[in-house]
Scaffold this motif. Sequence first.
Motif, short mmCIF file in Angstrom:
data_model
loop_
_atom_site.label_atom_id
_atom_site.label_comp_id
_atom_site.label_asym_id
_atom_site.label_seq_id
_atom_site.Cartn_x
_atom_site.Cartn_y
_atom_site.Cartn_z
N SER A 79 0.77 -1.29 0.05
CA SER A 79 0.07 -0.04 0.00
C SER A 79 1.02 1.16 0.13
O SER A 79 0.53 2.38 -0.75
N MET A 80 1.83 1.22 0.61
CA MET A 80 2.70 2.50 0.69
C MET A 80 3.45 2.76 -0.68
O MET A 80 3.52 3.82 -0.94
N LEU A 81 3.66 1.57 -1.31
CA LEU A 81 4.34 1.71 -2.66
C LEU A 81 3.19 2.27 -3.58
O LEU A 81 3.48 3.00 -4.36
N ALA A 82 2.06 1.83 -3.45
CA ALA A 82 1.06 2.33 -4.29
C ALA A 82 0.70 4.01 -4.12
O ALA A 82 0.50 4.65 -5.06
N HIS A 83 0.91 4.41 -2.91
CA HIS A 83 0.69 5.77 -2.72
C HIS A 83 1.86 6.50 -2.97
O HIS A 83 1.82 8.07 -3.01
N LEU A 84 2.87 6.06 -3.39
CA LEU A 84 4.09 6.80 -4.07
C LEU A 84 3.50 7.34 -5.33
O LEU A 84 4.22 8.46 -5.82
N LEU A 85 3.04 6.46 -6.22
CA LEU A 85 2.62 7.08 -7.71
C LEU A 85 1.97 8.35 -7.86
O LEU A 85 2.43 9.06 -8.55
N PRO A 86 0.99 8.77 -7.07
CA PRO A 86 0.42 9.99 -7.30
C PRO A 86 0.94 11.18 -6.05
O PRO A 86 0.45 12.03 -5.86
N ARG A 87 2.00 10.69 -5.57
CA ARG A 87 2.80 11.59 -4.34
C ARG A 87 1.82 11.91 -3.29
O ARG A 87 2.24 12.79 -2.56
N LEU A 88 1.18 10.64 -2.80
CA LEU A 88 0.60 10.76 -1.38
C LEU A 88 1.65 10.68 -0.57
O LEU A 88 1.46 10.92 0.79
N LEU A 89 2.68 9.85 -0.91
CA LEU A 89 3.97 9.91 0.26
C LEU A 89 5.03 10.39 -0.96
O LEU A 89 5.12 10.03 -1.99
N GLN A 90 5.95 10.49 -0.05
CA GLN A 90 7.24 10.91 -0.56
C GLN A 90 8.31 10.19 -0.39
O GLN A 90 8.72 9.67 0.92
N PRO A 91 8.97 9.42 -1.26
CA PRO A 91 10.18 8.53 -1.09
C PRO A 91 11.15 9.07 -0.20
O PRO A 91 11.69 10.33 -0.36
N ASP A 92 12.03 8.38 0.45
CA ASP A 92 13.20 8.63 1.40
C ASP A 92 14.41 8.47 0.61
O ASP A 92 15.42 9.13 0.91
N GLY A 93 14.54 7.81 -0.54
CA GLY A 93 15.30 7.95 -1.48
C GLY A 93 14.96 7.08 -2.84
O GLY A 93 13.77 6.63 -3.04
N GLY A 94 15.80 7.28 -4.02
CA GLY A 94 15.38 6.89 -5.24
C GLY A 94 14.28 7.80 -5.94
O GLY A 94 14.20 9.01 -5.37
N SER A 95 13.84 7.51 -6.71
CA SER A 95 12.86 8.47 -7.58
C SER A 95 11.89 7.52 -8.16
O SER A 95 11.60 6.52 -8.63
N VAL A 96 10.68 8.25 -8.48
CA VAL A 96 9.39 7.84 -9.29
C VAL A 96 9.06 8.66 -10.48
O VAL A 96 9.26 9.74 -10.39
N HIS A 97 9.03 7.81 -11.63
CA HIS A 97 8.82 8.73 -12.95
C HIS A 97 7.61 7.84 -13.52
O HIS A 97 7.23 6.92 -13.17
N LEU A 98 6.92 9.04 -14.36
CA LEU A 98 5.70 8.63 -15.01
C LEU A 98 6.09 9.18 -16.42
O LEU A 98 6.53 9.98 -16.78
N GLY A 99 5.12 8.40 -17.32
CA GLY A 99 5.26 8.60 -18.73
C GLY A 99 5.28 7.44 -19.46
O GLY A 99 4.62 6.35 -19.24
N SER A 100 6.35 7.38 -20.48
CA SER A 100 6.32 6.14 -21.48
C SER A 100 7.59 6.54 -22.04
O SER A 100 8.13 7.78 -22.13
N ASP A 101 8.07 5.54 -22.83
CA ASP A 101 9.34 5.65 -23.74
C ASP A 101 9.17 6.82 -24.72
O ASP A 101 9.91 7.54 -25.51
N ALA A 102 7.87 6.71 -25.31
CA ALA A 102 7.40 7.67 -26.33
C ALA A 102 7.36 8.99 -25.87
O ALA A 102 8.04 9.91 -26.70
#
Length: 603
Positions: free
Chosen positions: A397-420
């Motif tokens: 659940s905590m991982l899921a909440h990272l995607l809309p930035r309901l939580l902020q990761p303490d390290g690393g990064s979350v990216h959205l988009g596509s190769d195109a």
Amino acid sequence: MSAATIAPILPVTRYPLLRCLAIYRSMPLLSGATVLLFVLVNAALVCQQWLLGQAVHDVTAGRAVLRLADGTLDHAPALRWLLLLGGVALARALMLYAVALASQQCNQRLLTQLRARIFSHIQQLQLAYHWRQGMGELVNRTTRDADKVRDAMITFWRQGVDTLLVLVAVLGLLCWYHPALGLVPLLLCMAALALLLRQAGHLVRLDRATGAAYDRVSQDIAEGVTGVRVIKSFVLEQQRSTRFAGEVALFARQARAALAYASSRVPLPQAVVAMGHVWIMLYGALLVERGQLNLGQLTAALLLATMLVFRLEGVGRAMQAWSDARASAGRIWELLDTPLALAGGAGQLPPGPLGCRLARVALAAPGGGKLILDDCSFTIAPGETVALVGATGAGKSMLAHLLPRLLQPDGGSVHLGSDAMGWHDAAGLDLPALRRRVHVLPQESFLFSDTVAANLRMAAPEASDAELRRALQLASAGEIVAGLEHGMQTRLGERGTTLSGGQRQRLCLARALLAAPDLLVLDDATSALDAVTERRILGALRGEGGARTMLLVASKLSTVLHADRVLLLEGGRIAAAGTHAQLLASQPAYRELLGIAGEGGHE
């Protein structure tokens, strides 16, 4: 005025009440007019007392009623004094009415702005903060604590600004009569105020303890209402009632201790100021004997001294209110000073199908400490349906909440988009725009106490009835609404308690679909559904055209079977990825999670 337009507040955290007072800067005309009215009221008070002294002097000198040559009495001088004193008293009464209205308006605006600011800040805080804090505590800071600050602001005008002006006016008139008449009362007032200020610190500590006890009472009430079904199921009514009575008794003891301390300390400063009354009577009599003061002026001076005694009594009560409010204001600013942490950027995602990519993400448990996610990486392509499985507490659940930035990761990064379209760091994206494109539907469904239609339109305020019916059909919730007495205009109970768990989940899913997100995360959001209904819903979602990307946080085999790929979360990272058949054949931990025995995958 909205909370966002409130003027910047003092950065000094040691003086929370001063920071509340600074909110008056957002209403300069009203607060300035209120101060001016207080000045005029007290100027009229001094004028009234001076005129009274002059009238008494004329009476004692035989000039108020004159005997004419023909033996009749002329009451005109006395009548003039009566009219003059009555006119000043009437004017002062009208100004007192105006100043009461103005100060109340100031206080109400301050309370409104403060509550708006608290509510707005609570809405913007990270989910981790809400997980750490009790609902009762947050509600208290918005209601009880804000009310105490408002009450302190009432005493600020009545006993703060007004008493200060009274002291200046009274001591000024006494000094005008004779410097020594004003100097001694001034020193006595300063000594009394020093005593009151010395007591204020202990009153704050007592009220903090009282506030903490009140929080526990409120939390018990909130849990007793929201958890009533659990309480009844385990026959805990008597136990919870006993516990609640204990919390109320503790609160009552703390409140009595604060009240007893305040009540026992106020008489001493009041007695100190009363000594000024004695001084004026003795020294004033000496001045009258010397001819430096007339009897009317001595009478006015004694009345002024009496006014000081009563004023200080009011200041003593105000000190208690200010001490109470200081603790409440401290709790409010403790909340408002909590950093939001999730500051959005200005970036926008291009239109089109949306995927997500986590790169070496680390995330600690709420409050810090052990890492729940550690070096977690994976990619979901646009249009793909992926299931995420893992043991209870693995951090799904905590991982899921990272995607809309309901939580902020303490390290690393979350990216959205596509190769195109390219991959965009979520930290640099505009938060409202991001959350319109990425939606997480949690397992715990929440419906507001409103109509079905109003609940659905929270995701799309302009949605037509046809669009509502389409979303309900996709979520297999059409028969739910059809079975309600008033259809979509049926009002739901608080948190949707008039519906079953599965019905609430389907209505919440329909609401999420109305938002038309490009990336939909179902965080065990079909857990209360039977396998047939779940298959129908997920099949309908996948049959919409393939443009929507879905992440299914799953604990049931029936959910996993609808995914193109499966991610196994173990030890804070993705331990394995592949199709259901691949993981079934190669991962014993995966088979164990889904309750599938044997290497061949036979149930």
